[in-house]
Structures are given as C-alpha cells and as structure tokens.
Scaffold this motif. Structure first.
Motif, PDB file in Angstrom:
ATOM      1  N   LEU A  32       0.834  -1.206   0.000  1.00 41.02           N
ATOM      2  CA  LEU A  32       0.000   0.000   0.000  1.00 41.02           C
ATOM      3  C   LEU A  32       0.870   1.258   0.000  1.00 41.02           C
ATOM      4  CD1 LEU A  32      -2.713   1.506   0.315  1.00 41.02           C
ATOM      5  CD2 LEU A  32      -2.470   1.191   2.794  1.00 41.02           C
ATOM      6  N   ILE A  33       1.868   1.289   0.862  1.00 39.60           N
ATOM      7  CA  ILE A  33       2.751   2.461   0.941  1.00 39.60           C
ATOM      8  C   ILE A  33       3.503   2.652  -0.367  1.00 39.60           C
ATOM      9  CG2 ILE A  33       4.813   3.377   2.079  1.00 39.60           C
ATOM     10  CD1 ILE A  33       3.764   1.925   4.653  1.00 39.60           C
ATOM     11  N   ASN A  34       4.043   1.557  -0.909  1.00 39.12           N
ATOM     12  CA  ASN A  34       4.815   1.658  -2.151  1.00 39.12           C
ATOM     13  C   ASN A  34       3.968   2.080  -3.345  1.00 39.12           C
ATOM     14  OD1 ASN A  34       7.477   1.124  -1.364  1.00 39.12           O
ATOM     15  ND2 ASN A  34       7.103  -1.087  -1.299  1.00 39.12           N
ATOM     16  N   TYR A  35       2.648   1.906  -3.232  1.00 38.21           N
ATOM     17  CA  TYR A  35       1.772   2.361  -4.312  1.00 38.21           C
ATOM     18  C   TYR A  35       1.675   3.885  -4.342  1.00 38.21           C
ATOM     19  CZ  TYR A  35      -2.097   2.299  -7.636  1.00 38.21           C
ATOM     20  OH  TYR A  35      -2.880   2.483  -8.763  1.00 38.21           O
ATOM     21  N   HIS A  36       2.141   4.528  -3.304  1.00 34.75           N
ATOM     22  CA  HIS A  36       2.150   5.989  -3.249  1.00 34.75           C
ATOM     23  C   HIS A  36       3.512   6.567  -3.629  1.00 34.75           C
ATOM     24  CE1 HIS A  36      -1.358   4.978  -0.785  1.00 34.75           C
ATOM     25  NE2 HIS A  36      -1.789   6.214  -0.990  1.00 34.75           N
ATOM     26  N   ILE A  37       4.421   5.705  -4.099  1.00 31.88           N
ATOM     27  CA  ILE A  37       5.791   6.140  -4.373  1.00 31.88           C
ATOM     28  C   ILE A  37       6.171   5.821  -5.819  1.00 31.88           C
ATOM     29  CG2 ILE A  37       8.211   5.953  -3.684  1.00 31.88           C
ATOM     30  CD1 ILE A  37       7.209   4.752  -1.036  1.00 31.88           C
ATOM     31  N   VAL A  38       6.744   6.805  -6.493  1.00 32.22           N
ATOM     32  CA  VAL A  38       7.245   6.626  -7.857  1.00 32.22           C
ATOM     33  C   VAL A  38       8.741   6.938  -7.862  1.00 32.22           C
ATOM     34  CG1 VAL A  38       7.148   7.511 -10.231  1.00 32.22           C
ATOM     35  CG2 VAL A  38       5.032   7.218  -8.903  1.00 32.22           C
ATOM     36  N   PRO A  39       9.573   6.055  -8.422  1.00 28.64           N
ATOM     37  CA  PRO A  39      11.000   6.371  -8.516  1.00 28.64           C
ATOM     38  C   PRO A  39      11.237   7.624  -9.348  1.00 28.64           C
ATOM     39  CG  PRO A  39      10.615   4.020  -8.897  1.00 28.64           C
ATOM     40  CD  PRO A  39       9.269   4.692  -8.903  1.00 28.64           C
ATOM     41  N   GLY A  40      12.178   8.449  -8.914  1.00 32.04           N
ATOM     42  CA  GLY A  40      12.465   9.701  -9.602  1.00 32.04           C
ATOM     43  C   GLY A  40      11.749  10.854  -8.924  1.00 32.04           C
ATOM     44  N   ALA A  41      12.241  12.053  -9.148  1.00 34.41           N
ATOM     45  CA  ALA A  41      11.654  13.250  -8.537  1.00 34.41           C
ATOM     46  C   ALA A  41      10.892  14.035  -9.590  1.00 34.41           C
ATOM     47  CB  ALA A  41      12.741  14.110  -7.908  1.00 34.41           C
TER      48      ALA A  41
ATOM     49  N   HIS B 278       3.989  15.246  -2.904  1.00 28.19           N
ATOM     50  CA  HIS B 278       2.743  15.877  -3.306  1.00 28.19           C
ATOM     51  C   HIS B 278       1.667  15.368  -2.337  1.00 28.19           C
ATOM     52  CE1 HIS B 278       4.681  17.212  -6.978  1.00 28.19           C
ATOM     53  NE2 HIS B 278       4.971  15.943  -7.310  1.00 28.19           N
ATOM     54  N   ALA B 279       1.099  16.238  -1.549  1.00 26.09           N
ATOM     55  CA  ALA B 279       0.051  15.830  -0.613  1.00 26.09           C
ATOM     56  C   ALA B 279      -1.233  15.556  -1.376  1.00 26.09           C
ATOM     57  CB  ALA B 279      -0.177  16.928   0.427  1.00 26.09           C
ATOM     58  N   VAL B 280      -1.869  14.401  -1.061  1.00 33.13           N
ATOM     59  CA  VAL B 280      -3.127  14.037  -1.739  1.00 33.13           C
ATOM     60  C   VAL B 280      -4.233  13.858  -0.697  1.00 33.13           C
ATOM     61  CG1 VAL B 280      -2.027  12.975  -3.735  1.00 33.13           C
ATOM     62  CG2 VAL B 280      -2.473  11.574  -1.710  1.00 33.13           C
ATOM     63  N   ASP B 281      -5.480  13.983  -1.175  1.00 38.61           N
ATOM     64  CA  ASP B 281      -6.621  13.974  -0.253  1.00 38.61           C
ATOM     65  C   ASP B 281      -7.275  12.620  -0.079  1.00 38.61           C
ATOM     66  OD1 ASP B 281      -7.862  13.671  -2.701  1.00 38.61           O
ATOM     67  OD2 ASP B 281      -9.193  15.409  -2.495  1.00 38.61           O
ATOM     68  N   GLN B 282      -6.655  11.542  -0.601  1.00 35.20           N
ATOM     69  CA  GLN B 282      -7.167  10.182  -0.417  1.00 35.20           C
ATOM     70  C   GLN B 282      -6.010   9.199  -0.352  1.00 35.20           C
ATOM     71  OE1 GLN B 282     -10.441   8.584  -2.765  1.00 35.20           O
ATOM     72  NE2 GLN B 282     -10.790  10.595  -3.654  1.00 35.20           N
ATOM     73  N   LEU B 283      -6.238   8.082   0.323  1.00 33.89           N
ATOM     74  CA  LEU B 283      -5.333   6.956   0.164  1.00 33.89           C
ATOM     75  C   LEU B 283      -5.604   6.342  -1.200  1.00 33.89           C
ATOM     76  CD1 LEU B 283      -5.273   7.162   3.379  1.00 33.89           C
ATOM     77  CD2 LEU B 283      -4.691   4.727   3.303  1.00 33.89           C
ATOM     78  N   MET B 284      -4.556   5.851  -1.835  1.00 31.43           N
ATOM     79  CA  MET B 284      -4.708   5.201  -3.146  1.00 31.43           C
ATOM     80  C   MET B 284      -4.462   3.696  -2.936  1.00 31.43           C
ATOM     81  SD  MET B 284      -2.855   8.009  -5.625  1.00 31.43           S
ATOM     82  CE  MET B 284      -1.210   7.627  -5.006  1.00 31.43           C
ATOM     83  N   TRP B 285      -5.407   2.900  -3.353  1.00 31.20           N
ATOM     84  CA  TRP B 285      -5.345   1.463  -3.090  1.00 31.20           C
ATOM     85  C   TRP B 285      -4.897   0.695  -4.325  1.00 31.20           C
ATOM     86  CZ3 TRP B 285      -6.066  -0.007   1.885  1.00 31.20           C
ATOM     87  CH2 TRP B 285      -6.647   0.937   2.744  1.00 31.20           C
ATOM     88  N   PRO B 286      -3.935  -0.194  -4.187  1.00 34.32           N
ATOM     89  CA  PRO B 286      -3.467  -0.988  -5.326  1.00 34.32           C
ATOM     90  C   PRO B 286      -4.567  -1.905  -5.862  1.00 34.32           C
ATOM     91  CG  PRO B 286      -1.972  -1.196  -3.468  1.00 34.32           C
ATOM     92  CD  PRO B 286      -3.204  -0.529  -2.947  1.00 34.32           C
TER      93      PRO B 286
END
Length: 202
Positions: free
Chosen positions: A114-123, A194-202
C-alpha cells in the motif's frame, strides 16, 4: 582639472553602485539555489499533515526507505485523507482491533504494498505531470494514472483488481473518485512530496 575630477568621481560612484549590485546578486542566487537538507522522512515528520501516513511507514519498518539517497516522488495522503478510508481494512494492515488494542502482528507485506503504491521512482514536480492519463510505475509494480492541468493534478488506479501489486483484491475499487493533489512540490533532499486527499489502493 575640475572637469576631469568630476568625471572621475562620477565613474567611481557608478563603479561603486555596480560593485554593490554584483556583490548582492550572488547572495540572492545562493539563497534561491540552496538545496533542502531534510530527507523525505524528516520532511514528513516535521509536517503535522502527514502524521498518520508516517505512522503506517513506521509500522511497516520503511522509514529508512524515505531517507535513502535515491530520488523518489511521494503522493503522501494527508491525515484528512484517512477519514474516508475503510477503517476495518486499515486495522487489518496495522494489526489492531476496532478499539485500537492489539490483535495480531502487522501485515507488513500488504502494508508495504500500500505504501509503495504511493511512491514513484524519480523526482517529479507538478509541472512535469501535466497531460491526460499519464501512467507511472510505482515502487510496488502497479501503475497510477495522472491527469494534470494548470489547476489540478488527479491521481487514480487505472485498473483496480487487475494489476499485480502484492496487495490482494481487498483494496479493489475502494476509491470511487481519484485522489487530488492538494499541496504540490514539497521538496526534500531526496525527492518531492505531493500531498493528496485520499489513500490510493493498489
């Protein structure tokens, strides 16, 4: 003599003003170009909006991932984003019951997914995410779809329950609406939040 003396004084005054400007400019440039020294983990720890997401990261044993030198883009849910999240599912992941007591061990595999679904490699800055239905591969192997305009950046799961994400079907179709970036471009030494207003579910 008087004329030449006045001209010389004029050149000295102009030269002094130019010198003052040339001395001031590097200071301004330095102030604008000094890179941030706080890591992603420390930046989130210093921002009260991310306390619940940071708690998940801590429970999953992933704090050091956010302190690594590798540049990352983190779509970090704010505390308010947890309001609409399925409480039972979160309790399963962190190993607590409805009263907050101990139930079982943390499901680190699924919580990490779940946490890794909120992370993209690179800036990636918000300006680099413009366009319609742009897909980026997250750290858990599944894609997110981004639609970016000058007014907003929306992030969603383009294919719930169809991606291989190491999470399982329990998170499928949890989000009816895409997550919205509510605070873009929080820059850290090793990436961008980037702050988002929902959790994103895989």
């Amino acid at each position: 003599m008087i004329k030449s003396h006045m001209l010389r004084r004029g050149f000295l005054m102009i030269g002094g003003m130019a010198a003052a400007g040339s001395l001031a400019a590097p200071g301004i440039l330095r102030a604008q170009s000094v890179p941030p020294t706080a890591t992603l983990a420390d930046t989130m720890a210093g921002d009260s909006r991310f306390s619940r997401f940071l708690d998940l990261i801590t429970r999953a044993g992933m704090v050091e991932d956010f302190r690594s030198a590798q540049p990352l883009t983190v779509f970090a849910p704010t505390d308010a984003a947890f309001t609409g999240a399925p409480a039972n599912l979160l309790q399963q992941l962190v190993g607590t019951n409805s009263s907050g007591g101990s139930q079982e061990s943390v499901d680190r595999q699924r919580l990490g997914a779940l946490i890794n679904y909120h992370i993209v490699p690179g800036a990636f800055r918000a300006s680099e995410l413009m366009g319609s239905d742009r897909r980026l591969r997250t750290r858990n192997g599944a894609d997110i779809s981004i639609t970016g305009t000058a007014d907003s950046v929306l992030v969603r799961n383009p294919a719930p329950a169809q991606q291989i994400a190491g999470f399982g079907s329990a998170g499928a179709n949890v989000n009816a609406q895409p997550a919205r970036v509510v605070a873009p471009n929080i820059v850290a030494s090793n990436g961008v939040i980037h702050a988002v207003d929902q959790l994103m579910w895989p």
